[in-house]
Scaffold this motif. Structure first.
Motif, PDB file in Angstrom:
ATOM      1  N   HIS A 230       0.851  -1.187   0.000  1.00 17.09           N
ATOM      2  CA  HIS A 230       0.000   0.000   0.000  1.00 17.09           C
ATOM      3  C   HIS A 230       0.885   1.235   0.000  1.00 17.09           C
ATOM      4  N   PRO A 231       0.562   2.259  -0.796  1.00 18.01           N
ATOM      5  CA  PRO A 231       1.456   3.420  -0.868  1.00 18.01           C
ATOM      6  C   PRO A 231       1.516   4.247   0.417  1.00 18.01           C
ATOM      7  N   SER A 232       0.490   4.132   1.273  1.00 17.43           N
ATOM      8  CA  SER A 232       0.411   5.038   2.424  1.00 17.43           C
ATOM      9  C   SER A 232       0.295   4.340   3.773  1.00 17.43           C
ATOM     10  N   ILE A 233       0.327   3.003   3.793  1.00 16.20           N
ATOM     11  CA  ILE A 233       0.178   2.249   5.042  1.00 16.20           C
ATOM     12  C   ILE A 233       1.189   1.109   5.066  1.00 16.20           C
ATOM     13  N   ALA A 234       1.763   0.816   6.227  1.00 12.75           N
ATOM     14  CA  ALA A 234       2.671  -0.324   6.378  1.00 12.75           C
ATOM     15  C   ALA A 234       2.630  -0.810   7.832  1.00 12.75           C
ATOM     16  N   PRO A 235       2.695  -2.142   8.022  1.00 14.11           N
ATOM     17  CA  PRO A 235       2.655  -3.197   7.007  1.00 14.11           C
ATOM     18  C   PRO A 235       1.214  -3.459   6.539  1.00 14.11           C
ATOM     19  N   TYR A 236       1.036  -3.460   5.251  1.00 15.93           N
ATOM     20  CA  TYR A 236      -0.297  -3.623   4.658  1.00 15.93           C
ATOM     21  C   TYR A 236      -0.089  -4.258   3.288  1.00 15.93           C
ATOM     22  N   GLN A 237       0.154  -5.581   3.286  1.00 16.12           N
ATOM     23  CA  GLN A 237       0.504  -6.236   2.032  1.00 16.12           C
ATOM     24  C   GLN A 237       0.506  -7.763   2.190  1.00 16.12           C
ATOM     25  N   VAL A 238       0.983  -8.413   1.153  1.00 15.32           N
ATOM     26  CA  VAL A 238       1.122  -9.865   1.148  1.00 15.32           C
ATOM     27  C   VAL A 238       2.516 -10.245   1.634  1.00 15.32           C
ATOM     28  N   PHE A 239       2.572 -11.286   2.481  1.00 18.54           N
ATOM     29  CA  PHE A 239       3.847 -11.811   2.960  1.00 18.54           C
ATOM     30  C   PHE A 239       3.916 -13.315   2.697  1.00 18.54           C
ATOM     31  N   LYS A 289      12.571  -7.527   8.105  1.00 16.14           N
ATOM     32  CA  LYS A 289      12.436  -8.184   9.409  1.00 16.14           C
ATOM     33  C   LYS A 289      11.222  -9.111   9.432  1.00 16.14           C
ATOM     34  N   LEU A 290      10.097  -8.629   8.916  1.00 17.28           N
ATOM     35  CA  LEU A 290       8.870  -9.429   8.955  1.00 17.28           C
ATOM     36  C   LEU A 290       8.989 -10.685   8.091  1.00 17.28           C
ATOM     37  N   SER A 291       9.657 -10.561   6.962  1.00 14.87           N
ATOM     38  CA  SER A 291       9.798 -11.718   6.073  1.00 14.87           C
ATOM     39  C   SER A 291      10.537 -12.860   6.753  1.00 14.87           C
ATOM     40  N   VAL A 292      11.565 -12.529   7.505  1.00 11.01           N
ATOM     41  CA  VAL A 292      12.316 -13.562   8.237  1.00 11.01           C
ATOM     42  C   VAL A 292      11.418 -14.213   9.287  1.00 11.01           C
ATOM     43  N   ILE A 293      10.687 -13.407  10.022  1.00 10.39           N
ATOM     44  CA  ILE A 293       9.817 -13.931  11.081  1.00 10.39           C
ATOM     45  C   ILE A 293       8.715 -14.806  10.493  1.00 10.39           C
ATOM     46  N   PHE A 294       8.021 -14.292   9.470  1.00  9.57           N
ATOM     47  CA  PHE A 294       6.877 -15.022   8.910  1.00  9.57           C
ATOM     48  C   PHE A 294       7.284 -16.339   8.246  1.00  9.57           C
ATOM     49  N   SER A 295       8.527 -16.420   7.780  1.00 10.64           N
ATOM     50  CA  SER A 295       8.977 -17.638   7.095  1.00 10.64           C
ATOM     51  C   SER A 295       9.137 -18.827   8.038  1.00 10.64           C
ATOM     52  N   THR A 296       9.052 -18.580   9.344  1.00  8.52           N
ATOM     53  CA  THR A 296       9.282 -19.664  10.309  1.00  8.52           C
ATOM     54  C   THR A 296       8.035 -20.469  10.631  1.00  8.52           C
ATOM     55  N   HIS A 301      -1.013 -20.398  11.011  1.00  5.31           N
ATOM     56  CA  HIS A 301      -0.530 -20.037  12.344  1.00  5.31           C
ATOM     57  C   HIS A 301      -0.562 -18.525  12.529  1.00  5.31           C
ATOM     58  N   TRP A 302      -0.015 -17.804  11.557  1.00  3.69           N
ATOM     59  CA  TRP A 302       0.052 -16.353  11.705  1.00  3.69           C
ATOM     60  C   TRP A 302      -1.338 -15.713  11.667  1.00  3.69           C
ATOM     61  N   ILE A 303      -2.194 -16.223  10.812  1.00 10.49           N
ATOM     62  CA  ILE A 303      -3.550 -15.673  10.719  1.00 10.49           C
ATOM     63  C   ILE A 303      -4.292 -15.861  12.043  1.00 10.49           C
ATOM     64  N   SER A 304      -4.196 -17.053  12.624  1.00  7.55           N
ATOM     65  CA  SER A 304      -4.882 -17.308  13.889  1.00  7.55           C
ATOM     66  C   SER A 304      -4.243 -16.529  15.039  1.00  7.55           C
ATOM     67  N   THR A 305      -2.919 -16.412  15.023  1.00  5.02           N
ATOM     68  CA  THR A 305      -2.223 -15.649  16.064  1.00  5.02           C
ATOM     69  C   THR A 305      -2.646 -14.181  16.044  1.00  5.02           C
ATOM     70  N   LEU A 306      -2.698 -13.607  14.865  1.00  2.99           N
ATOM     71  CA  LEU A 306      -3.071 -12.197  14.744  1.00  2.99           C
ATOM     72  C   LEU A 306      -4.556 -11.982  15.031  1.00  2.99           C
ATOM     73  N   ALA A 307      -5.371 -12.976  14.701  1.00  3.52           N
ATOM     74  CA  ALA A 307      -6.812 -12.854  14.970  1.00  3.52           C
ATOM     75  C   ALA A 307      -7.080 -12.733  16.468  1.00  3.52           C
ATOM     76  N   LYS A 308      -6.251 -13.371  17.287  1.00  5.99           N
ATOM     77  CA  LYS A 308      -6.448 -13.348  18.745  1.00  5.99           C
ATOM     78  C   LYS A 308      -6.285 -11.940  19.322  1.00  5.99           C
ATOM     79  N   VAL A 309      -5.557 -11.082  18.612  1.00  6.61           N
ATOM     80  CA  VAL A 309      -5.404  -9.694  19.083  1.00  6.61           C
ATOM     81  C   VAL A 309      -6.072  -8.714  18.120  1.00  6.61           C
TER      82      VAL A 309
END
Length: 365
Positions: A230-239, A289-296, A301-309
């Motif tokens: 997204h040109p005006s928001i971050a992080p707001y994209q596909v990983f 930084k996020l790419s390294v984290i998300f690749s693990t 997992h990430w979708i459910s983890t983020l949904a909890k917050v």
């Protein structure tokens, strides 16, 4: 109770997508729509395929012609011109997309029609308007996606402009046409007047560019393609997760704090990411930084983890998965009329619901 447009009669001379989509939506709302087509040949989209349904009908044609009655007229013939005129004289609305001067060629121009039927709403859809120069330009969705600037901001980068995966220009213009027709009907109810409503694909698309158009006209910034960012928001994209791609959409600073709390607390203390503006300016470092984290871990997992917050994250579904999702959340997204399935009208009313009365018309020949 009856649908809201019950009693409104529409002569639909439009073809392909923008006009037919608009008139189908109006038909769903209760209007009687008579679709006028060339004998034996019909709307161009009748031949667009594959895919075709089990009866050999183009699924493209079926997608935008529900709830319409059919009438075959050869407008080159005087007798059929008179039949078309008689039809229009009995209607509240006429919709056409023949291009500048197209209806005049068949003795069905606005001036003549409004003279016969002063309360008529005449909706005309063109590619670029009605000027002499505009009349020379071909109004096809793909061309408009390119010429409007839409393709320049769609794709992986500036060197790879891409069209949207559906004829979005036509759809947007069709929606604007519905708004214009409904507003004109309201004005007629209040003031007793008919009028001409004009839409063009270019203006409709420029309007739909919203923030990207505003970036240019208000700040002189010419937007460019950024892939799924997204040109005006971050992080707001596909990983990329460990197994597949997924979407993260962090839209505010408080959201980012919660996001970082479950992803990596190191992100919270990094001054480069303290505000959305800073995150946009330091997008590459944040994404690294996020790419390294998300690749693990897996996407689920990430979708459910983020949904909890309560951080927006989701899968990238194919069309089947999208309809499955709609069903799983209790939406009725598919309707069937006389054995023909189509996507349900997305508008719901508490007291005057839409109706599905007719399957798309067949040619008599």
């Amino acid at each position: 109770m009856k649908p809201p447009l019950t009693g409104i009669k529409i002569a639909d001379f439009s073809r392909v997508l923008a006009g037919p989509y608009a008139t189908m939506l109006l038909a769903d709302l209760g209007a009687q729509v008579i679709k006028v087509e060339r004998p034996l040949v019909g709307d161009d989209t009748r031949g667009w395929g594959p895919p075709f349904d089990k009866d050999g009908n183009s699924t493209y044609f079926l997608s935008v012609n529900r709830n319409k009655e059919g009438l075959e007229l050869d407008l080159a013939e005087e007798s059929d011109q008179q039949a078309a005129l008689d039809l229009i004289n009995s209607c509240d609305v006429v919709v056409e997309n023949f291009g500048p001067g197209g209806m005049e060629k068949y003795n069905l121009g606005y001036s003549k029609l409004i003279g016969n039927n002063p309360k008529l709403i005449y909706c005309s859809i063109s590619g670029f308007g009605t000027s002499e120069k505009a009349a020379l330009l071909p109004g096809y969705d793909l061309l408009l996606q390119g010429m409007s600037g839409l393709m320049s901001i769609t794709g992986s980068d500036e060197s790879n402009p891409s069209k949207v995966g559906v004829a979005l220009v036509d759809v947007i213009t069709g929606l604007h046409a519905v708004v214009g027709i409904l507003a004109a009907l309201r004005a007629r109810d209040e003031q007793g007047i008919g009028q001409k409503v004009e839409l063009n694909l270019l203006s409709s698309t420029l309007s739909a560019l919203v923030n990207q158009a505003s970036a240019y006209i208000s700040a002189g910034v010419i937007p460019k393609a950024m892939g799924n960012a997204h040109p005006s928001i971050a992080p707001y994209q596909v990983f990329d997760a460990k197994d597949k791609k997924f979407i993260v959409a962090v839209g505010s600073d408080p959201q980012f704090v919660k996001f970082a709390g479950v992803i990596s607390s190191d992100l919270i203390g990094d001054k480069r990411f303290a505000t959305n503006q800073l995150r946009v300016e330091n997008r590459d470092e944040l994404n690294s930084k996020l790419s390294v984290i998300f690749s693990t871990k897996t996407a689920d997992h990430w979708i459910s983890t983020l949904a909890k917050v309560n951080i927006p994250a989701g899968a990238i579904n194919n069309i089947k998965e999208a309809f499955d999702l709609a069903q799983s959340v209790g939406l009725k997204s598919v309707v069937e009329v006389d054995g023909v399935k189509s996507v349900a009208n997305p508008i719901t009313f508490s007291k005057t619901p839409v109706e599905y009365r007719l399957a798309p018309p067949n040619l008599k020949g």
